[in-house]
Design a protein around this motif. Structure first.
Motif, PDB file in Angstrom:
ATOM      1  N   ILE A 150      42.798  66.231  41.015  1.00 21.17           N
ATOM      2  CA  ILE A 150      43.747  67.303  40.692  1.00 21.17           C
ATOM      3  C   ILE A 150      43.155  68.622  41.152  1.00 21.17           C
ATOM      4  O   ILE A 150      42.026  68.968  40.802  1.00 21.17           O
ATOM      5  N   LYS A 168      45.970  72.869  34.908  1.00 17.15           N
ATOM      6  CA  LYS A 168      46.125  71.891  35.997  1.00 17.15           C
ATOM      7  C   LYS A 168      46.484  70.497  35.528  1.00 17.15           C
ATOM      8  O   LYS A 168      47.011  69.693  36.286  1.00 17.15           O
ATOM      9  N   ARG A 169      46.204  70.162  34.281  1.00 14.44           N
ATOM     10  CA  ARG A 169      46.508  68.812  33.805  1.00 14.44           C
ATOM     11  C   ARG A 169      46.648  68.804  32.293  1.00 14.44           C
ATOM     12  O   ARG A 169      45.920  69.489  31.581  1.00 14.44           O
ATOM     13  N   GLU A 179      51.821  62.582  30.469  1.00 17.30           N
ATOM     14  CA  GLU A 179      50.753  63.212  31.254  1.00 17.30           C
ATOM     15  C   GLU A 179      51.387  64.008  32.379  1.00 17.30           C
ATOM     16  O   GLU A 179      52.303  63.517  33.044  1.00 17.30           O
ATOM     17  N   GLN A 232      50.573  66.850  35.766  1.00 16.62           N
ATOM     18  CA  GLN A 232      49.613  67.442  36.691  1.00 16.62           C
ATOM     19  C   GLN A 232      50.326  68.480  37.551  1.00 16.62           C
ATOM     20  O   GLN A 232      51.482  68.276  37.927  1.00 16.62           O
ATOM     21  N   ARG A 282      49.900  70.415  41.139  1.00 16.19           N
ATOM     22  CA  ARG A 282      49.216  70.509  42.425  1.00 16.19           C
ATOM     23  C   ARG A 282      49.737  71.718  43.180  1.00 16.19           C
ATOM     24  O   ARG A 282      50.928  71.803  43.469  1.00 16.19           O
TER      25      ARG A 282
END
Length: 552
Positions: free
Chosen positions: A420, A527-528, A546, A548, A550
């Motif tokens: 990530i 970022k996550r 979850e 993420q 990018r």
């Protein structure tokens, strides 16, 4: 005369008497021998002989059991090994087909190796007259499976194979012909098989790693010109020890044999960039309709991608259409992926007819630079197809490949495809990719039915998971991707769990099992995120999501 007559009766009487005495002596001798033997047997019988004690097997230790029962399966002796009779049954039924497939593959591998080396030994040719592994399949005595924290599966089967192969090779050299035959093969081995890394693409692992945990036992018969050369004194033991040493030097742990199955970077299907495609126009298309010109539209997709194609609008009755439509396509491997472009003639009734096709390799694109491309439309991608010589028109595209930036990644992780990316400080200026992974839900409960699925709504785009029938604790592990023109700092994502009725619209309709609205500001900043959320309008329901972010 009188003398002869008197002598003959005397000799006859003496013969009879000697015969009677002979039989009597034999009988007395045998009787005397039996009596003396019995006396000696009784006299010299050991006096310390004890009665045999009968003990249940449970009272014996492992070493004693192995001495008593050397062929006992490992799953009996060692609790770490599992019984896999189902696999042996599978091999028994499939062996006739596996035998042919394995032998064909082995010959395909061996032939080029033999052809490359026969010149060094001045051999004219080596041909297989017969190549079969026989009718007896190998058996697995048990299997041990290791659990690790890595993305891998480690297995240690115990393999025993006493086969009846018939491998007959004919060697020709100096005008002579000799036959070599392998028969009666026995192999006992304990390999370690590692499948890694595990990936979400069939067959779900990228590499097979094989090694031996101990020296294998290999026994076989080798016939040369019809004679068993293994019967030569000393040769049998020499051959066995040589094979054990050679195999151990190559594959005995920690040495391994690696068999690549998939490219891990491609198998993981992690995006590395976005391809911006602008379909500008087409020109000089061929007429397809009887009463008009053509009704063209364009379909775009990656050649190895199973996702639905991107489509332009239909331009009716037009052989030089202009679209100026823009699309974004996720890129996972710019070195090997190819953009597939197809132009179709729309049909109101029946199947749409393809007017032409062509491809653009992504490796020809310079990152972050726009390239104007004019493609000649072809009948097929076969360069030898004579129909490709006909003019089918051209299509004009503007292509820009924008890879995800890596300058903000930690140094040790910069080269990993599935890492990530670190977001920039403050608010990112560019767009990016929002990855949402629906992991699982727990304690779901519907009023009339519980067949849950998840619906995600983000910026007007809706995506759904598959339905899990009659499951209060479903697990999906389903990944979705949303391409964003700007970072979703102030956006919220609506996640709703619904239940599909068993039968459409007959008695019950779909039910809402709970929902949650998730703020995406923390995803952009951190970022996550991997969180478990309590569902609103649900008694105890929870869902794990979850996410993420990018950057691009």
């Amino acid at each position: 005369m009188r003398f002869v007559e008197s002598v003959i009766p005397q000799r006859i009487s003496m013969g009879v008497i000697s015969t009677i005495l002979g039989f009597s002596g034999f009988g007395i001798g045998v009787t005397t021998g039996v009596v003396i033997g019995y006396y000696l047997f009784i006299y010299f019988q050991p006096s310390d002989v004890k009665d045999v004690k009968v003990r249940p097997l449970a009272e014996y230790d492992t070493i004693s059991l192995e001495k008593m029962l050397p062929e006992i399966p490992l799953w009996v002796k060692n609790p770490d090994y599992d019984r896999i009779d189902w696999l042996n049954k599978f091999l028994e039924h499939m062996w006739p087909y596996l035998d042919k497939a394995i032998c064909r593959t082995a010959q395909d591998i061996a032939k080029p190796i033999i052809a490359e080396n026969i010149a060094n030994y001045k051999v004219d040719s080596v041909e297989f007259e017969s190549f079969t592994l026989g009718t007896l399949p190998p058996t697995f005595q048990g299997m041990k499976v290791y659990t690790t924290e890595e993305q891998e599966l480690i297995m240690e089967p115990s393999l025993k194979w006493a086969g009846n192969p018939n491998i007959l090779a004919v060697v020709k050299a100096y005008g002579l012909k000799a036959s070599i035959q392998v028969v009666d093969l026995q192999i006992f081995a304990s390999p370690r098989i590692t499948l890694k890394p595990l990936v979400p693409t069939f067959p779900c692992f990228a590499t097979i790693i094989v090694s031996l945990m101990e020296k294998p036992h290999v026994d076989f018969g080798l016939k040369l010109l019809g004679g068993d050369i293994m019967a030569i004194p000393g040769l049998y033991r020499f051959a066995q020890e040589t094979i054990k040493k050679q195999v151990a030097s190559m594959y005995l742990w920690p040495k391994t044999l690696e068999v690549p199955v998939l490219d891990p970077s491609r198998a993981s299907k992690k995006p590395v960039g976005i391809l911006h495609v602008k379909v500008v126009r087409a020109q000089n298309l061929r007429k397809k309709d009887l009463l008009g010109k053509s009704d063209p539209f364009v379909k775009l997709k990656m050649a190895d991608d199973k996702l639905p194609s991107k489509k332009t609008q239909v331009k009716k009755n037009n052989l030089n259409p202009e679209w100026n439509e823009e699309f974004k396509i996720t890129v996972t491997d710019p070195k090997t992926q190819v953009l597939e472009v197809n132009v179709y003639d729309w049909e109101q009734v029946g199947k749409n007819e393809r007017m032409g096709t062509n491809m653009v390799p992504l490796k020809d694109l310079v990152p972050d630079e726009t390239k104007n491309v004019t493609l000649n439309l072809l009948k097929t991608m076969d360069l030898n197809d004579v129909q490709n010589e006909k003019n089918r028109g051209q299509i004009i595209l503007e292509l820009t490949y924008k890879p995800f930036k890596e300058e903000n990644l930690p140094k040790e992780l910069a080269d990993e495809a599935d890492t990530i990316e670190k977001p920039p400080e403050g608010t990112p200026d560019g767009g990016g990719l929002l990855v949402v992974i629906v992991r699982e839900a727990q304690d779901l409960e519907g009023k009339h039915h519980t067949n849950p699925y998840v619906k995600i709504i983000f910026r007007g785009e809706e995506k759904k998971t598959e339905v899990m029938k009659k499951n209060r604790d479903p697990r999906w592990d389903k990944e979705f991707e949303f391409m964003c023109e700007r970072p979703p700092i102030n956006d919220r994502m609506h996640v709703e769990v619904l239940s599909k009725p068993p039968k459409k619209g007959l008695i019950y309709s779909k039910e809402t099992l709970g929902y949650v609205d998730i703020s995406l500001a923390d995803v952009v900043t951190n970022k996550r995120m991997n969180e478990r959320y309590h569902l609103i309008d649900s008694k105890n329901g929870q869902i794990q999501i979850e996410m993420q972010w990018r950057t691009s």
